[in-house]
Scaffold this motif. Structure first.
Motif, PDB file in Angstrom:
ATOM      1  N   ALA A  51      44.945  39.844  25.404  1.00 39.56           N
ATOM      2  CA  ALA A  51      45.795  40.431  26.244  1.00 39.56           C
ATOM      3  C   ALA A  51      46.953  40.753  26.449  1.00 39.56           C
ATOM      4  O   ALA A  51      47.726  41.490  26.539  1.00 39.56           O
ATOM      5  CB  ALA A  51      45.221  39.463  27.745  1.00 39.56           C
ATOM      6  N   GLU A  54      47.628  44.038  23.651  1.00 40.91           N
ATOM      7  CA  GLU A  54      47.600  44.460  24.688  1.00 40.91           C
ATOM      8  C   GLU A  54      49.088  45.286  25.382  1.00 40.91           C
ATOM      9  O   GLU A  54      49.308  45.910  25.924  1.00 40.91           O
ATOM     10  CB  GLU A  54      46.390  44.851  25.563  1.00 40.91           C
ATOM     11  CG  GLU A  54      44.871  45.117  24.600  1.00 40.91           C
ATOM     12  CD  GLU A  54      45.368  46.499  23.926  1.00 40.91           C
ATOM     13  OE1 GLU A  54      45.629  47.685  24.469  1.00 40.91           O
ATOM     14  OE2 GLU A  54      44.960  46.013  23.012  1.00 40.91           O
ATOM     15  N   ASN A  59      49.995  48.277  27.013  1.00 43.27           N
ATOM     16  CA  ASN A  59      49.080  48.384  27.882  1.00 43.27           C
ATOM     17  C   ASN A  59      48.821  47.157  28.880  1.00 43.27           C
ATOM     18  O   ASN A  59      48.486  45.999  28.319  1.00 43.27           O
ATOM     19  CB  ASN A  59      47.647  48.552  26.851  1.00 43.27           C
ATOM     20  CG  ASN A  59      47.888  49.464  26.218  1.00 43.27           C
ATOM     21  OD1 ASN A  59      47.773  50.660  26.486  1.00 43.27           O
ATOM     22  ND2 ASN A  59      46.939  49.265  24.799  1.00 43.27           N
ATOM     23  N   TYR A  60      48.952  47.377  30.265  1.00 44.75           N
ATOM     24  CA  TYR A  60      48.796  45.932  31.156  1.00 44.75           C
ATOM     25  C   TYR A  60      47.449  45.804  31.620  1.00 44.75           C
ATOM     26  O   TYR A  60      46.807  47.007  31.839  1.00 44.75           O
ATOM     27  CB  TYR A  60      50.140  45.768  32.454  1.00 44.75           C
ATOM     28  CG  TYR A  60      50.810  46.020  31.290  1.00 44.75           C
ATOM     29  CD1 TYR A  60      51.855  44.930  31.313  1.00 44.75           C
ATOM     30  CD2 TYR A  60      52.024  47.302  31.468  1.00 44.75           C
ATOM     31  CE1 TYR A  60      53.017  44.518  30.443  1.00 44.75           C
ATOM     32  CE2 TYR A  60      53.038  47.102  30.625  1.00 44.75           C
ATOM     33  CZ  TYR A  60      53.971  45.971  30.226  1.00 44.75           C
ATOM     34  OH  TYR A  60      55.354  46.292  30.056  1.00 44.75           O
ATOM     35  N   VAL A  61      47.145  44.677  31.895  1.00 45.30           N
ATOM     36  CA  VAL A  61      45.718  44.148  32.257  1.00 45.30           C
ATOM     37  C   VAL A  61      46.405  43.435  33.997  1.00 45.30           C
ATOM     38  O   VAL A  61      46.671  42.256  33.825  1.00 45.30           O
ATOM     39  CB  VAL A  61      44.773  43.328  31.541  1.00 45.30           C
ATOM     40  CG1 VAL A  61      44.654  44.821  30.423  1.00 45.30           C
ATOM     41  CG2 VAL A  61      45.223  42.344  30.714  1.00 45.30           C
ATOM     42  N   LYS A  62      45.049  43.573  34.303  1.00 41.64           N
ATOM     43  CA  LYS A  62      45.484  42.164  35.133  1.00 41.64           C
ATOM     44  C   LYS A  62      45.505  40.912  35.284  1.00 41.64           C
ATOM     45  O   LYS A  62      43.918  41.158  34.702  1.00 41.64           O
ATOM     46  CB  LYS A  62      44.391  42.736  37.097  1.00 41.64           C
ATOM     47  CG  LYS A  62      45.404  44.267  37.644  1.00 41.64           C
ATOM     48  CD  LYS A  62      44.964  44.704  39.138  1.00 41.64           C
ATOM     49  CE  LYS A  62      45.403  45.615  39.369  1.00 41.64           C
ATOM     50  NZ  LYS A  62      44.694  46.374  41.037  1.00 41.64           N
ATOM     51  N   GLU A  64      42.422  38.977  36.964  1.00 40.28           N
ATOM     52  CA  GLU A  64      41.585  38.978  37.321  1.00 40.28           C
ATOM     53  C   GLU A  64      40.457  39.864  36.410  1.00 40.28           C
ATOM     54  O   GLU A  64      39.490  39.346  36.224  1.00 40.28           O
ATOM     55  CB  GLU A  64      41.169  39.772  39.029  1.00 40.28           C
ATOM     56  CG  GLU A  64      41.917  39.367  39.911  1.00 40.28           C
ATOM     57  CD  GLU A  64      43.098  39.770  39.995  1.00 40.28           C
ATOM     58  OE1 GLU A  64      43.914  41.097  39.300  1.00 40.28           O
ATOM     59  OE2 GLU A  64      44.200  38.918  40.555  1.00 40.28           O
ATOM     60  N   ALA A  65      40.805  40.707  35.674  1.00 36.99           N
ATOM     61  CA  ALA A  65      40.351  41.688  34.503  1.00 36.99           C
ATOM     62  C   ALA A  65      40.074  39.622  33.358  1.00 36.99           C
ATOM     63  O   ALA A  65      38.816  40.483  32.726  1.00 36.99           O
ATOM     64  CB  ALA A  65      40.583  42.416  34.053  1.00 36.99           C
ATOM     65  N   LEU A  66      40.893  39.304  33.356  1.00 35.63           N
ATOM     66  CA  LEU A  66      40.175  37.568  32.125  1.00 35.63           C
ATOM     67  C   LEU A  66      39.183  37.138  32.546  1.00 35.63           C
ATOM     68  O   LEU A  66      38.860  36.578  32.168  1.00 35.63           O
ATOM     69  CB  LEU A  66      41.875  37.105  31.986  1.00 35.63           C
ATOM     70  CG  LEU A  66      42.467  38.228  30.992  1.00 35.63           C
ATOM     71  CD1 LEU A  66      44.081  37.599  30.913  1.00 35.63           C
ATOM     72  CD2 LEU A  66      42.335  39.222  29.939  1.00 35.63           C
ATOM     73  N   GLU A  67      39.553  36.878  34.098  1.00 36.67           N
ATOM     74  CA  GLU A  67      38.183  35.965  34.316  1.00 36.67           C
ATOM     75  C   GLU A  67      37.516  36.064  33.997  1.00 36.67           C
ATOM     76  O   GLU A  67      36.743  37.237  33.937  1.00 36.67           O
ATOM     77  CB  GLU A  67      38.175  36.086  36.095  1.00 36.67           C
ATOM     78  CG  GLU A  67      39.578  36.097  36.150  1.00 36.67           C
ATOM     79  CD  GLU A  67      39.358  35.377  37.857  1.00 36.67           C
ATOM     80  OE1 GLU A  67      38.409  35.363  38.590  1.00 36.67           O
ATOM     81  OE2 GLU A  67      40.299  34.718  38.762  1.00 36.67           O
ATOM     82  N   THR A  68      36.213  35.250  33.744  1.00 38.00           N
ATOM     83  CA  THR A  68      34.915  35.997  33.079  1.00 38.00           C
ATOM     84  C   THR A  68      33.587  35.006  33.953  1.00 38.00           C
ATOM     85  O   THR A  68      34.202  33.861  34.431  1.00 38.00           O
ATOM     86  CB  THR A  68      34.808  35.116  31.537  1.00 38.00           C
ATOM     87  OG1 THR A  68      34.951  33.581  31.660  1.00 38.00           O
ATOM     88  CG2 THR A  68      35.474  35.937  30.901  1.00 38.00           C
TER      89      THR A  68
END
Length: 68
Positions: A51, A54, A59-62, A64-68
């Motif tokens: 992340a 990226e 390229n940004y990610v929230k 919450e997208a990293l939570e598994t």
């Protein structure tokens, strides 16, 4: 009154970009340095590193997208 040129604007934008890069590097260092204090698995650590890479590419990610 000084005249604003395209070169002046370019230099200011470049300066801001350089400072932003320093902030990103600092945040990455803090996250990576503090990871051993938190019990994360190899999978979570890898996801954080990906992340960060990226984000550096723009390229940004929230989070919450990293939570598994």
């Amino acid at each position: 009154m000084s005249k604003v040129t395209l070169e002046t604007i370019y230099e200011e934008v470049k300066s801001i970009s350089d400072r932003l890069r320093l902030f990103e590097d600092l945040i990455e260092e803090i996250i990576v340095r503090d990871l051993p204090r938190v019990k994360l698995g190899e999978k979570e650590i890898k996801a954080i590193r990906v992340a960060i890479q990226e984000m550096k590419k723009g390229n940004y990610v929230k989070l919450e997208a990293l939570e598994t």
